[in-house]
Scaffold this motif. Structure first.
Motif, short mmCIF file in Angstrom:
data_model
loop_
_atom_site.label_atom_id
_atom_site.label_comp_id
_atom_site.label_asym_id
_atom_site.label_seq_id
_atom_site.Cartn_x
_atom_site.Cartn_y
_atom_site.Cartn_z
N GLU A 1 0.84 -1.19 0.00
CA GLU A 1 0.00 0.00 0.00
C GLU A 1 0.88 1.24 0.00
O GLU A 1 2.00 1.21 0.47
CB GLU A 1 -0.88 0.04 1.27
CG GLU A 1 -1.86 -1.08 1.40
CD GLU A 1 -2.59 -1.04 2.75
OE1 GLU A 1 -2.64 0.04 3.38
OE2 GLU A 1 -3.08 -2.09 3.17
N LYS A 2 0.30 2.32 -0.51
CA LYS A 2 0.99 3.62 -0.49
C LYS A 2 0.05 4.65 0.12
O LYS A 2 -1.16 4.60 -0.09
CB LYS A 2 1.38 4.05 -1.90
CG LYS A 2 2.34 3.11 -2.58
CD LYS A 2 2.62 3.55 -3.99
CE LYS A 2 3.48 2.52 -4.70
NZ LYS A 2 3.66 2.86 -6.11
N SER A 3 0.62 5.57 0.87
CA SER A 3 -0.18 6.65 1.44
C SER A 3 0.71 7.86 1.71
O SER A 3 1.93 7.79 1.59
CB SER A 3 -0.91 6.20 2.71
OG SER A 3 -0.02 5.70 3.65
N LEU A 4 0.08 8.95 2.06
CA LEU A 4 0.76 10.19 2.37
C LEU A 4 0.46 10.55 3.82
O LEU A 4 -0.68 10.46 4.26
CB LEU A 4 0.24 11.30 1.43
CG LEU A 4 0.90 12.66 1.54
CD1 LEU A 4 2.35 12.57 1.12
CD2 LEU A 4 0.16 13.64 0.64
N ASN A 5 1.49 10.93 4.57
CA ASN A 5 1.32 11.29 5.97
C ASN A 5 1.76 12.74 6.15
O ASN A 5 2.84 13.12 5.73
CB ASN A 5 2.16 10.37 6.87
CG ASN A 5 2.02 10.71 8.34
OD1 ASN A 5 2.76 11.52 8.86
ND2 ASN A 5 1.08 10.07 8.99
N ILE A 6 0.90 13.54 6.78
CA ILE A 6 1.21 14.93 7.10
C ILE A 6 1.30 15.05 8.62
O ILE A 6 0.38 14.63 9.33
CB ILE A 6 0.11 15.88 6.58
CG1 ILE A 6 -0.15 15.67 5.09
CG2 ILE A 6 0.45 17.33 6.90
CD1 ILE A 6 1.02 15.98 4.21
N GLN A 7 2.40 15.61 9.13
CA GLN A 7 2.60 15.78 10.56
C GLN A 7 2.82 17.26 10.87
O GLN A 7 3.50 17.96 10.12
CB GLN A 7 3.83 15.02 11.04
CG GLN A 7 3.72 13.53 10.94
CD GLN A 7 4.98 12.85 11.43
OE1 GLN A 7 6.06 13.42 11.44
NE2 GLN A 7 4.84 11.59 11.84
N ILE A 8 2.25 17.69 11.97
CA ILE A 8 2.45 19.05 12.46
C ILE A 8 2.69 18.95 13.97
O ILE A 8 2.12 18.08 14.62
CB ILE A 8 1.26 19.96 12.13
CG1 ILE A 8 1.59 21.42 12.44
CG2 ILE A 8 -0.01 19.50 12.82
CD1 ILE A 8 0.61 22.41 11.85
#
Length: 187
Positions: free
Chosen positions: A24-31
């Protein structure tokens, strides 16, 4: 040497992106709340600021992921130590971060602890000023990312953790207490 390291990192990331074993592929955004501190200091100091990062997640199995990343960390000194006493010591970072890391996760439903480690570069301005260190550097340095935390949610789409970037060249660490959201990508 630095050009070879960057070329090798880009080559490895492109090879992983085309690899057959990626499920699987995904995008992770962290703040998060950015922090930086010196390796050696008389006073207990931690400078604070802002952290933002994006990761391209390549899931190989339920317990292992590869994560090329790019991010930003900005920390500034307020002239005080952790006990609110005035100090001249500081460890400031204003840098763009990029590199790759691997995450190992316990395959537990709903809440799963994780740990990750890798290698990367920091591009920016770094100041470490203590009784033991006086470093003012701008440019490209290497760092070693290390993180731990918890993934949670039905599909583990959220995470809360501590992420650190150890920067031996400037004798300081930068990091954050960060919250992340993962967005699945269609194949």
């Amino acid at each position: 040497m630095k050009k070879n390291l960057i070329f090798l990192a880009i080559l490895m990331i492109s090879a992983l992106a085309q690899a057959q074993f990626i499920k699987e592929k995904s995008l992770n955004i962290q703040i998060g709340y950015g922090l930086s501190g010196p390796y050696y200091s008389n006073d207990d100091i931690v400078d604070s600021g802002f952290f933002l990062q994006g990761e391209y997640i390549l899931k190989a199995a339920s317990w292992v992921e590869f994560r090329p990343y790019a991010g930003l960390i900005i920390t500034n000194s307020n002239g005080k130590d952790l006990n609110e006493n005035p100090t001249n010591e500081k460890a400031e970072t204003k840098a763009f971060l990029m590199g790759g890391k691997a995450r190992l996760r316990a395959p537990i439903p709903w809440v799963a602890p994780y740990v990750e480690i890798g290698i990367g570069t920091s591009i920016g301005k770094f100041e470490t000023y203590t009784a033991y260190t006086n470093i003012h550097k701008s440019g490209i340095i290497y760092h070693i990312p290390f993180a731990f935390g918890l993934e949670f949610g039905r599909d583990h789409n959220f995470d809360l953790g501590f992420t650190y970037y150890f920067q031996p060249t400037v004798e300081q660490y930068a990091g954050a207490l960060a919250f992340g959201i993962s967005i699945p990508l269609k194949s």
